[in-house]
Design a protein around this motif. Structure first.
Motif, PDB file in Angstrom:
ATOM      1  N   PRO A 176       0.836  -1.207   0.000  1.00 58.36           N
ATOM      2  CA  PRO A 176       0.000   0.000   0.000  1.00 58.36           C
ATOM      3  C   PRO A 176       0.874   1.261   0.000  1.00 58.36           C
ATOM      4  CG  PRO A 176       0.088  -0.946   2.196  1.00 58.36           C
ATOM      5  CD  PRO A 176       0.862  -1.862   1.303  1.00 58.36           C
ATOM      6  N   TYR A 177       0.486   2.230  -0.792  1.00 58.13           N
ATOM      7  CA  TYR A 177       1.171   3.525  -0.833  1.00 58.13           C
ATOM      8  C   TYR A 177       0.144   4.616  -0.595  1.00 58.13           C
ATOM      9  CZ  TYR A 177       5.384   1.415  -2.721  1.00 58.13           C
ATOM     10  OH  TYR A 177       6.518   0.661  -2.885  1.00 58.13           O
ATOM     11  N   LYS A 178       0.537   5.571   0.216  1.00 57.42           N
ATOM     12  CA  LYS A 178      -0.312   6.736   0.449  1.00 57.42           C
ATOM     13  C   LYS A 178       0.224   7.899  -0.369  1.00 57.42           C
ATOM     14  CE  LYS A 178      -2.022   5.859   5.061  1.00 57.42           C
ATOM     15  NZ  LYS A 178      -2.148   6.362   6.429  1.00 57.42           N
ATOM     16  N   TYR A 179      -0.699   8.672  -0.911  1.00 56.18           N
ATOM     17  CA  TYR A 179      -0.303   9.915  -1.554  1.00 56.18           C
ATOM     18  C   TYR A 179      -1.207  11.025  -1.033  1.00 56.18           C
ATOM     19  CZ  TYR A 179      -3.998   8.808  -4.993  1.00 56.18           C
ATOM     20  OH  TYR A 179      -5.171   8.488  -5.605  1.00 56.18           O
ATOM     21  N   ARG A 180      -0.668  12.232  -1.072  1.00 57.38           N
ATOM     22  CA  ARG A 180      -1.356  13.371  -0.465  1.00 57.38           C
ATOM     23  C   ARG A 180      -1.317  14.541  -1.435  1.00 57.38           C
ATOM     24  NH1 ARG A 180       0.938  17.412   3.142  1.00 57.38           N
ATOM     25  NH2 ARG A 180       2.845  16.202   3.057  1.00 57.38           N
ATOM     26  N   LEU A 181      -2.426  15.266  -1.505  1.00 56.60           N
ATOM     27  CA  LEU A 181      -2.464  16.476  -2.308  1.00 56.60           C
ATOM     28  C   LEU A 181      -1.825  17.589  -1.491  1.00 56.60           C
ATOM     29  CD1 LEU A 181      -3.321  17.914  -4.888  1.00 56.60           C
ATOM     30  CD2 LEU A 181      -5.537  18.343  -3.817  1.00 56.60           C
ATOM     31  N   VAL A 182      -0.697  18.057  -1.934  1.00 52.41           N
ATOM     32  CA  VAL A 182       0.075  19.050  -1.186  1.00 52.41           C
ATOM     33  C   VAL A 182      -0.436  20.463  -1.474  1.00 52.41           C
ATOM     34  CG1 VAL A 182       2.392  20.018  -0.852  1.00 52.41           C
ATOM     35  CG2 VAL A 182       2.098  17.566  -1.185  1.00 52.41           C
ATOM     36  N   ALA A 183      -0.721  20.766  -2.727  1.00 56.29           N
ATOM     37  CA  ALA A 183      -1.165  22.108  -3.093  1.00 56.29           C
ATOM     38  C   ALA A 183      -1.844  22.048  -4.451  1.00 56.29           C
ATOM     39  CB  ALA A 183       0.030  23.056  -3.153  1.00 56.29           C
ATOM     40  N   ARG A 184      -2.524  23.093  -4.779  1.00 55.15           N
ATOM     41  CA  ARG A 184      -3.101  23.254  -6.115  1.00 55.15           C
ATOM     42  C   ARG A 184      -2.376  24.399  -6.799  1.00 55.15           C
ATOM     43  NH1 ARG A 184      -7.446  20.253  -7.161  1.00 55.15           N
ATOM     44  NH2 ARG A 184      -8.666  19.513  -5.420  1.00 55.15           N
ATOM     45  N   GLU A 185      -2.172  24.248  -8.082  1.00 52.55           N
ATOM     46  CA  GLU A 185      -1.530  25.298  -8.856  1.00 52.55           C
ATOM     47  C   GLU A 185      -2.539  25.878  -9.837  1.00 52.55           C
ATOM     48  OE1 GLU A 185       3.101  24.120  -9.295  1.00 52.55           O
ATOM     49  OE2 GLU A 185       1.712  23.103 -10.633  1.00 52.55           O
ATOM     50  N   ASP A 186      -2.422  27.141 -10.083  1.00 53.33           N
ATOM     51  CA  ASP A 186      -3.221  27.798 -11.117  1.00 53.33           C
ATOM     52  C   ASP A 186      -2.291  27.974 -12.307  1.00 53.33           C
ATOM     53  OD1 ASP A 186      -4.985  29.183 -12.680  1.00 53.33           O
ATOM     54  OD2 ASP A 186      -4.872  31.042 -11.516  1.00 53.33           O
ATOM     55  N   LEU A 187      -2.486  27.136 -13.290  1.00 56.19           N
ATOM     56  CA  LEU A 187      -1.628  27.181 -14.475  1.00 56.19           C
ATOM     57  C   LEU A 187      -2.339  27.958 -15.573  1.00 56.19           C
ATOM     58  CD1 LEU A 187      -0.372  23.496 -14.466  1.00 56.19           C
ATOM     59  CD2 LEU A 187       0.779  25.507 -13.557  1.00 56.19           C
ATOM     60  N   SER A 188      -2.139  29.237 -15.572  1.00 63.05           N
ATOM     61  CA  SER A 188      -2.734  30.098 -16.593  1.00 63.05           C
ATOM     62  C   SER A 188      -1.709  30.330 -17.682  1.00 63.05           C
ATOM     63  CB  SER A 188      -3.138  31.443 -15.986  1.00 63.05           C
ATOM     64  OG  SER A 188      -4.070  31.247 -14.939  1.00 63.05           O
ATOM     65  N   LEU A 189      -2.164  30.290 -18.902  1.00 65.20           N
ATOM     66  CA  LEU A 189      -1.267  30.548 -20.021  1.00 65.20           C
ATOM     67  C   LEU A 189      -1.114  32.053 -20.196  1.00 65.20           C
ATOM     68  CD1 LEU A 189      -2.556  27.965 -22.634  1.00 65.20           C
ATOM     69  CD2 LEU A 189      -0.536  27.816 -21.200  1.00 65.20           C
ATOM     70  N   ILE A 190       0.098  32.467 -20.401  1.00 63.93           N
ATOM     71  CA  ILE A 190       0.383  33.876 -20.621  1.00 63.93           C
ATOM     72  C   ILE A 190       0.607  34.078 -22.107  1.00 63.93           C
ATOM     73  CG2 ILE A 190       1.968  35.777 -20.129  1.00 63.93           C
ATOM     74  CD1 ILE A 190       2.598  34.351 -17.482  1.00 63.93           C
ATOM     75  N   HIS A 191      -0.189  34.929 -22.711  1.00 60.90           N
ATOM     76  CA  HIS A 191      -0.029  35.221 -24.140  1.00 60.90           C
ATOM     77  C   HIS A 191       0.657  36.561 -24.277  1.00 60.90           C
ATOM     78  CE1 HIS A 191      -2.568  31.885 -25.363  1.00 60.90           C
ATOM     79  NE2 HIS A 191      -3.365  32.223 -24.368  1.00 60.90           N
ATOM     80  N   THR A 192       1.667  36.603 -25.120  1.00 53.75           N
ATOM     81  CA  THR A 192       2.382  37.870 -25.318  1.00 53.75           C
ATOM     82  C   THR A 192       2.080  38.470 -26.660  1.00 53.75           C
ATOM     83  OG1 THR A 192       4.310  36.677 -26.121  1.00 53.75           O
ATOM     84  CG2 THR A 192       4.251  37.294 -23.784  1.00 53.75           C
TER      85      THR A 192
END
Length: 162
Positions: free
Chosen positions: A146-162
């Motif tokens: 058995p392996y446990k995994y944990r959600l550490v953080a959420r990221e907001d991955l917004s695309l930057i258009h130049t």
């Protein structure tokens, strides 16, 4: 890579293709990790993983692992029998004279490492809260752990258009 900052020492190549396995629609997924040629004098590695997953459920039907790390070599082949709740492992450290075969009980949701990677990439994580843990059983070599995994953080991955 502290000795050689900002360097790529290796690569991992993932591939996915549609197939069928004993008449069941499936995916063949693979990952090959290797040391790049100019660094093989430090550590020569080429590990390959292949899993055949049922298309509808993504549960593993069969998988193979081939490990080549320095002088260490081993291989594992797994065949899942979901109707009987078992997986058969054929393992060999290539220094051994013969294979070691073992049949183990599995429960629904048991995976190999590669199928877990793809399962996690396709999960709906909307209800998975930061700090929450989940447990999964992983088949590896001659055992299920058995392996446990944990959600550490959420990221907001917004695309930057130049």
């Amino acid at each position: 890579a502290k000795m050689i900052p900002q360097s790529d020492l290796g690569e991992v190549i993932f591939k996915t293709e549609e197939t069928s396995y004993k008449g069941t629609p499936a995916y063949n997924i693979s990952a090959v990790a290797r040391t790049l040629p100019m660094y093989r004098w430090v550590f020569d590695m080429e590990d390959s993983y292949m899993s055949t997953l049922e298309r509808r459920t993504l549960r593993p039907l069969a998988s193979q692992v081939r490990i080549k790390e320095g002088k260490h070599r081993r291989r594992s082949d797994f065949t899942y029998d979901w109707d009987n709740g078992t997986v058969t492992s054929v393992f060999r450290n290539l220094n051994w004279k013969q294979d070691s075969t073992r049949t183990m009980k599995v429960q629904e949701g048991t995976m190999d490492v590669l199928s877990l990677f793809y399962e996690m990439r396709t999960q709906d994580l909307a209800n998975f809260k930061v700090g929450q843990t989940r447990t999964v059983e992983i088949v590896s070599d001659r055992r299920i752990k058995p392996y446990k995994y944990r959600l550490v953080a959420r990221e907001d991955l917004s695309l930057i258009h130049t």
